[in-house]
Design a protein around this motif. Structure first.
Motif, PDB file in Angstrom:
ATOM      1  N   ASP A   1       0.829  -1.207   0.000  1.00  0.00           N
ATOM      2  CA  ASP A   1       0.000   0.000   0.000  1.00  0.00           C
ATOM      3  C   ASP A   1       0.865   1.260   0.000  1.00  0.00           C
ATOM      4  OD1 ASP A   1      -2.741   1.158   0.191  1.00  0.00           O
ATOM      5  OD2 ASP A   1      -1.924   2.018   2.033  1.00  0.00           O
ATOM      6  N   GLN A   2       2.026   1.187   0.636  1.00  0.00           N
ATOM      7  CA  GLN A   2       2.950   2.325   0.596  1.00  0.00           C
ATOM      8  C   GLN A   2       3.398   2.607  -0.834  1.00  0.00           C
ATOM      9  OE1 GLN A   2       5.966   1.012   3.360  1.00  0.00           O
ATOM     10  NE2 GLN A   2       4.882   1.828   5.135  1.00  0.00           N
ATOM     11  N   GLN A   3       3.566   1.546  -1.626  1.00  0.00           N
ATOM     12  CA  GLN A   3       3.925   1.733  -3.029  1.00  0.00           C
ATOM     13  C   GLN A   3       2.742   2.257  -3.836  1.00  0.00           C
ATOM     14  OE1 GLN A   3       7.061   1.423  -3.980  1.00  0.00           O
ATOM     15  NE2 GLN A   3       7.612   0.714  -1.914  1.00  0.00           N
ATOM     16  N   MET A   4       1.540   1.799  -3.478  1.00  0.00           N
ATOM     17  CA  MET A   4       0.352   2.239  -4.201  1.00  0.00           C
ATOM     18  C   MET A   4       0.053   3.716  -3.979  1.00  0.00           C
ATOM     19  SD  MET A   4      -2.238  -0.978  -3.745  1.00  0.00           S
ATOM     20  CE  MET A   4      -1.834  -2.590  -4.413  1.00  0.00           C
ATOM     21  N   ALA A   5       0.564   4.270  -2.884  1.00  0.00           N
ATOM     22  CA  ALA A   5       0.349   5.687  -2.613  1.00  0.00           C
ATOM     23  C   ALA A   5       1.159   6.561  -3.552  1.00  0.00           C
ATOM     24  CB  ALA A   5       0.711   6.005  -1.160  1.00  0.00           C
ATOM     25  N   ARG A   6       2.142   5.970  -4.251  1.00  0.00           N
ATOM     26  CA  ARG A   6       2.977   6.793  -5.142  1.00  0.00           C
ATOM     27  C   ARG A   6       3.260   6.169  -6.509  1.00  0.00           C
ATOM     28  NH1 ARG A   6       6.189   5.410  -0.605  1.00  0.00           N
ATOM     29  NH2 ARG A   6       7.834   3.902  -1.005  1.00  0.00           N
ATOM     30  N   PHE A   7       2.891   4.899  -6.728  1.00  0.00           N
ATOM     31  CA  PHE A   7       3.090   4.255  -8.020  1.00  0.00           C
ATOM     32  C   PHE A   7       1.727   3.940  -8.649  1.00  0.00           C
ATOM     33  CE2 PHE A   7       7.369   3.376  -6.465  1.00  0.00           C
ATOM     34  CZ  PHE A   7       8.129   3.446  -7.630  1.00  0.00           C
ATOM     35  N   PRO A   8       1.674   3.841  -9.982  1.00  0.00           N
ATOM     36  CA  PRO A   8       0.390   3.544 -10.650  1.00  0.00           C
ATOM     37  C   PRO A   8       0.034   2.067 -10.579  1.00  0.00           C
ATOM     38  CG  PRO A   8       2.108   3.776 -12.298  1.00  0.00           C
ATOM     39  CD  PRO A   8       2.737   4.122 -10.973  1.00  0.00           C
ATOM     40  N   VAL A   9      -0.146   1.568  -9.357  1.00  0.00           N
ATOM     41  CA  VAL A   9      -0.511   0.167  -9.145  1.00  0.00           C
ATOM     42  C   VAL A   9      -1.650   0.119  -8.140  1.00  0.00           C
ATOM     43  CG1 VAL A   9       1.302  -0.036  -7.388  1.00  0.00           C
ATOM     44  CG2 VAL A   9       0.306  -2.104  -8.364  1.00  0.00           C
ATOM     45  N   SER A  10      -2.606  -0.775  -8.353  1.00  0.00           N
ATOM     46  CA  SER A  10      -3.746  -0.895  -7.444  1.00  0.00           C
ATOM     47  C   SER A  10      -4.235  -2.333  -7.455  1.00  0.00           C
ATOM     48  CB  SER A  10      -4.871   0.054  -7.855  1.00  0.00           C
ATOM     49  OG  SER A  10      -5.284  -0.230  -9.185  1.00  0.00           O
ATOM     50  N   ALA A  11      -5.022  -2.680  -6.429  1.00  0.00           N
ATOM     51  CA  ALA A  11      -5.507  -4.054  -6.337  1.00  0.00           C
ATOM     52  C   ALA A  11      -6.802  -4.126  -5.552  1.00  0.00           C
ATOM     53  CB  ALA A  11      -4.453  -4.946  -5.682  1.00  0.00           C
TER      54      ALA A  11
END
Length: 383
Positions: free
Chosen positions: A149-159
Motif C-alpha cells: 500500500d505504501q507503493q500504491m500511494a505513489r506508483f500507478p498500481v492498485s488491487a
C-alpha cells in the motif's frame, strides 16, 4: 488530515484511476460481481489487468469466463492475464508463507514493465484467501498489504484484495489494511498517507487496539526512525487504550510519535503519555477559485439536464453508467417500454427521476432491479 482518498464502499466500481480495496465476501457470486466492476474500470483506464487466485491457470481461466458474463460488452473480451497465486507472490522457501519484501519488489517491477509497454498502470483482482489461511500466513500477508500500500500511494498500481469471510477467521484484520474497504471489512482502516508515516481512519475501539498498533508499527520505516507521524485525522473515534498501547510501543522502540487527531475523536488520556504527542490535524483551506469553478460546472450540468428531453437524459445516463452505446441504451429503454406496455417517455422520465434519488451502480443484478423498479413505478401510477 490525509489527502489520500479512503472510505467504506458498497461497490468496487469507480475507484479510478487507482484505489486499493479490501473486500470481504461470503458468496462466490459476490466476489465475481466485484471483480467484474474492478476489471472493467481497469480496462477502460488502459491499465494492465490481472486476475489472481488459488488453483491452476485453467481453473482460473474458467472462473474469469464467469466473471466476464457480468462485464459490459465493450470490455467483456478485453485482455486480462490469469496468474495463479503461487506464481504471483514470492514465498519463504519451503513454505506457503508469502515473502512480503520480495513480493512487493515484484509488484513494483511488474508495474514498471506495464508502464514501459504503454499501459497507464497495473491493476490486479486477487482472491488472497489461499495465502492467508494460517496464522503465520496472515502475519506475513499483513506486512505485505502494508508495504504494498505504501507503493500504491505513489506508483500507478492498485488491487482489489478479496478474502472469504466464511473461511478465514482473521479476514477482517487483513481487509482493514486498505484505504477502501467493504462494509463487512471492519470498523477501522490503516493505510499509507502521503504526508505521514501511516494513516488511521474509522472507529478504533479498545478491542481493536492491539491489531491497530501492530499494523501502525509495521508501517514505520526504517525501523530505527526516532520521530514518526500517525495521521488519525480520519478517525471518528480513537479509544484511549489504543493511544496508550501506541505510547508503550513507542517507548519500547525508542521513538516519539506525533498523533494527528481531532480532539472530539480521541478519548481523554489524562496526561499518561510519554512518547506520543497529540496534535490537531492540518486541514487545508479550501481554494475559493476551485470552489467557484465547481459550482459553475454543477450549475451548467443542472441547466443542461433540465433542458434535455427525458429520453435523451435517460440514454445519456445509461451510456455513462453502464458503458452502453447510444443504440444499446435506446434498445434497452425501448424493451422496458414494450415489456411494460408503457410509453417510451414515461419509462425514461421514471428512470431519470429514480436515478436522482438512488442511481444504480454498474452491476448486472443491481442494474436490472433498478430499471424494473422504475418501470413498475410508472405502471403503478397509471394503474
Amino acid at each position: 488530515m490525509t489527502s489520500r482518498l479512503h472510505g467504506v464502499v458498497g461497490s468496487a466500481a469507480g475507484l479510478t484511476p487507482f484505489g486499493h480495496l479490501g473486500w470481504g465476501y461470503r458468496d462466490r457470486r459476490e466476489f465475481h460481481r466485484r471483480a467484474a466492476e474492478y476489471l472493467t474500470d481497469g480496462v477502460r483506464q488502459g491499465q494492465f489487468v490481472v486476475f489472481v487466485g488459488g488453483g491452476s491457470s485453467r481453473s482460473l481461466t474458467a472462473e474469469l469466463t464467469a466473471v466476464r458474463k457480468t462485464m459490459s460488452a465493450d470490455v467483456a473480451d478485453a485482455p486480462v492475464t490469469v496468474i495463479p497465486a503461487e506464481q504471483f507472490y514470492s514465498f519463504v522457501p519451503g513454505t506457503g508463507v508469502v515473502d512480503p519484501e520480495a513480493s512487493v519488489a515484484e509488484r513494483v517491477a511488474a508495474t514498471e514493465r506495464a508502464v514501459a509497454d504503454g499501459h497507464s498502470g497495473f491493476r490486479a483482482v486477487v482472491d488472497a484467501t489461499p495465502v492467508a489461511r494460517t496464522e503465520a500466513q496472515r502475519r506475513a500477508f499483513a506486512r505485505f498489504e502494508i508495504l504494498v500500500d505504501q507503493q500504491m500511494a505513489r506508483f500507478p498500481v492498485s488491487a482489489l484484495c478479496a478474502y472469504d469471510m466464511a473461511e478465514l477467521d482473521g479476514a477482517a484484520d487483513l481487509i482493514c489494511l486498505h484505504p477502501f474497504v467493504s462494509h463487512s471489512g471492519g470498523a477501522y482502516r490503516v493505510f499509507a498517507a502521503p504526508d505521514a508515516d501511516v494513516a488511521v481512519a474509522g472507529v478504533v475501539d479498545a478491542e481493536h487496539a492491539t491489531a491497530v498498533v501492530d499494523a501502525v508499527n509495521t508501517a514505520f520505516s526504517p525501523a530505527g526512525s526516532e520521530s514518526v507521524t500517525v495521521d488519525a485525522g480520519g478517525a471518528d473515534h480513537l479509544a484511549a487504550e489504543c493511544v496508550l498501547r501506541l505510547d508503550r510501543a513507542a517507548r519500547r522502540d525508542g521513538r516519539s510519535i506525533t498523533l494527528l487527531v481531532r480532539a472530539s475523536a480521541v478519548e481523554a488520556i489524562d496526561g499518561r503519555l510519554s512518547h506520543v504527542r497529540i496534535e490537531p490535524p492540518v486541514v487545508p483551506a479550501p481554494d475559493p477559485v476551485l470552489i467557484a469553478e465547481l459550482q459553475a460546472k454543477v450549475s451548467q450540468l443542472h441547466n443542461r439536464l433540465a433542458s434535455q428531453p427525458a429520453i435523451e437524459q435517460c440514454k445519456g445516463m445509461l451510456m455513462s453508467a453502464f458503458g452502453l452505446t447510444a443504440e444499446d441504451a435506446f434498445e434497452l429503454l425501448k424493451s422496458l417500454s414494450q415489456n411494460g406496455n408503457l410509453k417510451l417517455r414515461e419509462v425514461a422520465r421514471a428512470i431519470v427521476d429514480e436515478w436522482r434519488i438512488d442511481g444504480p451502480r454498474p452491476d448486472y443484478d443491481r442494474t436490472t432491479e433498478f430499471l424494473l423498479r422504475a418501470r413498475d413505478a410508472v405502471r403503478y401510477q397509471r394503474g
